[in-house]
Write a protein that holds these residues in place. Sequence first.
Motif, mmCIF file in Angstrom:
data_model
loop_
_atom_site.group_PDB
_atom_site.id
_atom_site.type_symbol
_atom_site.label_atom_id
_atom_site.label_comp_id
_atom_site.label_asym_id
_atom_site.label_seq_id
_atom_site.Cartn_x
_atom_site.Cartn_y
_atom_site.Cartn_z
ATOM 1 N N ILE A 97 4.276 12.457 1.661
ATOM 2 C CA ILE A 97 3.291 12.857 0.650
ATOM 3 C C ILE A 97 2.570 14.143 1.032
ATOM 4 O O ILE A 97 1.758 14.662 0.269
ATOM 5 C CB ILE A 97 2.266 11.733 0.381
ATOM 6 C CG1 ILE A 97 1.386 11.477 1.616
ATOM 7 C CG2 ILE A 97 2.962 10.449 -0.058
ATOM 8 C CD1 ILE A 97 0.262 10.479 1.361
ATOM 9 N N LEU B 62 0.830 -1.213 0.000
ATOM 10 C CA LEU B 62 0.000 0.000 0.000
ATOM 11 C C LEU B 62 0.860 1.256 0.000
ATOM 12 O O LEU B 62 0.609 2.208 -0.762
ATOM 13 C CB LEU B 62 -0.921 -0.006 1.223
ATOM 14 C CG LEU B 62 -1.753 1.264 1.447
ATOM 15 C CD1 LEU B 62 -2.700 1.497 0.288
ATOM 16 C CD2 LEU B 62 -2.514 1.168 2.764
ATOM 17 N N LYS B 63 1.875 1.302 0.847
ATOM 18 C CA LYS B 63 2.699 2.506 0.977
ATOM 19 C C LYS B 63 3.485 2.791 -0.309
ATOM 20 O O LYS B 63 3.618 3.954 -0.708
ATOM 21 C CB LYS B 63 3.636 2.384 2.173
ATOM 22 C CG LYS B 63 2.901 2.510 3.504
ATOM 23 C CD LYS B 63 3.830 2.388 4.696
ATOM 24 C CE LYS B 63 3.052 2.567 5.997
ATOM 25 N NZ LYS B 63 3.913 2.393 7.190
ATOM 26 N N ARG C 102 2.580 2.056 -3.316
ATOM 27 C CA ARG C 102 1.614 2.571 -4.287
ATOM 28 C C ARG C 102 1.183 4.003 -3.949
ATOM 29 O O ARG C 102 0.970 4.824 -4.848
ATOM 30 C CB ARG C 102 0.397 1.640 -4.359
ATOM 31 C CG ARG C 102 0.741 0.302 -4.990
ATOM 32 C CD ARG C 102 -0.416 -0.697 -4.964
ATOM 33 N NE ARG C 102 0.001 -1.959 -5.541
ATOM 34 C CZ ARG C 102 -0.003 -2.217 -6.846
ATOM 35 N NH1 ARG C 102 -0.450 -1.302 -7.702
ATOM 36 N NH2 ARG C 102 0.404 -3.386 -7.302
ATOM 37 N N MET C 103 1.061 4.297 -2.665
ATOM 38 C CA MET C 103 0.719 5.664 -2.258
ATOM 39 C C MET C 103 1.804 6.652 -2.676
ATOM 40 O O MET C 103 1.515 7.740 -3.180
ATOM 41 C CB MET C 103 0.517 5.726 -0.736
ATOM 42 C CG MET C 103 -0.780 5.109 -0.257
ATOM 43 S SD MET C 103 -0.905 5.089 1.557
ATOM 44 C CE MET C 103 -1.026 6.849 1.910
ATOM 45 N N LYS D 75 -4.264 5.401 -7.364
ATOM 46 C CA LYS D 75 -3.568 4.102 -7.324
ATOM 47 C C LYS D 75 -4.096 3.141 -8.381
ATOM 48 O O LYS D 75 -3.372 2.275 -8.853
ATOM 49 C CB LYS D 75 -3.707 3.486 -5.919
ATOM 50 C CG LYS D 75 -2.958 4.258 -4.835
ATOM 51 C CD LYS D 75 -2.914 3.508 -3.536
ATOM 52 C CE LYS D 75 -4.262 3.421 -2.849
ATOM 53 N NZ LYS D 75 -4.777 4.731 -2.409
ATOM 54 N N ASN E 79 -8.986 16.539 3.483
ATOM 55 C CA ASN E 79 -7.552 16.361 3.300
ATOM 56 C C ASN E 79 -6.781 17.517 3.915
ATOM 57 O O ASN E 79 -7.131 18.681 3.717
ATOM 58 C CB ASN E 79 -7.213 16.236 1.811
ATOM 59 C CG ASN E 79 -7.587 14.873 1.260
ATOM 60 O OD1 ASN E 79 -7.182 13.851 1.799
ATOM 61 N ND2 ASN E 79 -8.386 14.854 0.204
ATOM 62 N N GLN F 251 2.933 10.208 5.819
ATOM 63 C CA GLN F 251 2.140 11.448 5.701
ATOM 64 C C GLN F 251 3.039 12.664 5.487
ATOM 65 O O GLN F 251 2.644 13.608 4.798
ATOM 66 C CB GLN F 251 1.283 11.651 6.963
ATOM 67 C CG GLN F 251 0.201 10.589 7.144
ATOM 68 C CD GLN F 251 0.663 9.410 7.987
ATOM 69 O OE1 GLN F 251 1.871 9.148 8.122
ATOM 70 N NE2 GLN F 251 -0.286 8.700 8.565
ATOM 71 N N ASN G 77 1.286 9.542 -5.563
ATOM 72 C CA ASN G 77 1.480 10.949 -5.211
ATOM 73 C C ASN G 77 2.495 11.613 -6.141
ATOM 74 O O ASN G 77 2.303 12.750 -6.597
ATOM 75 C CB ASN G 77 1.945 11.049 -3.755
ATOM 76 C CG ASN G 77 2.028 12.484 -3.278
ATOM 77 O OD1 ASN G 77 1.027 13.180 -3.189
ATOM 78 N ND2 ASN G 77 3.233 12.933 -2.964
#
Length: 279
Positions: free
Chosen positions: A71, A24-25, A27-28, A38, A80, A68, A32
């Motif tokens: 990105i 997940l990270k 891809r994040m 994604k 957000n 966090q 970004n």
Amino acid sequence: MKIKEVLSKGITQLKQNNIEASNLKARMLLANILGKPKEYFITHDNEDIDETEFFLQIKMLINKTPIQYIINNQEFMKLNFYVDENVLIPQPDTEILVEEVISLSEEKGNLEILDLCTGSGCIGISLAKYIEKSRVTAIDISNKAIQIAKLNAEKNLVHKNIKFIESDMFKNIEEQYKFDFIVSNPPYIETKVIEELSEEVRKEPRIALDGGEDGLNFYKEIANNAYKYLKEDGYLCLEIGYDQKENVIELLYKIGEYKEIYSKKDLSGNDRIIVAKRV
């Protein structure tokens, strides 16, 4: 390199360094960098890209920089927020505090709200967003935090309803200003405990974590002063550490200016917020 190769290599590096949620990270980070969702990778995995920035950010993750901060974003209350190393990363548990204030505000209108220790502004901005016609005063001792909170207010289109003040707690607030709600997620970790926290948490600003020797420094100041700035029957709403419920409630009762004090738990079953009414 192709997207699928970049992702595969990045995920492997993260897993080798025991980084949780590696897939997940990775891809994040790439989403970004590319400015794409994604899901884009599913149909464009053979696309060639410059991988340089991606692997620099993978290294930051391996060095325990919170994703966090890399990105510059964290979601909170379905909004957000821009975050960097000058502010705490908003956490889901804090949503309990915001939701309780929203619930208490349902029978009131044109509310004046004071957000102490605003940091990224996530609490005050969320309240301004979800409580119609509310006016928020947001305070922080850090000028850098104030600038980030201002940016987030504009980002979430509530900047016209929020006033920002650089202040050490109540010092720059005149007592003639009275609020319907005072809300705060103050620093509450005991000084000696900070060095025992995860490396990721220790990358967050110490000034926003350190609550003094017993973790109660800010609650003492808030308890001693908040009632002076609250309207009659106004609410004081605080986030607390999981083991601070009894101590904070005792502080509030000792002052003699608060009534109808209660607490609520977070989704993990830990005591998370305390609410009190001004006498």
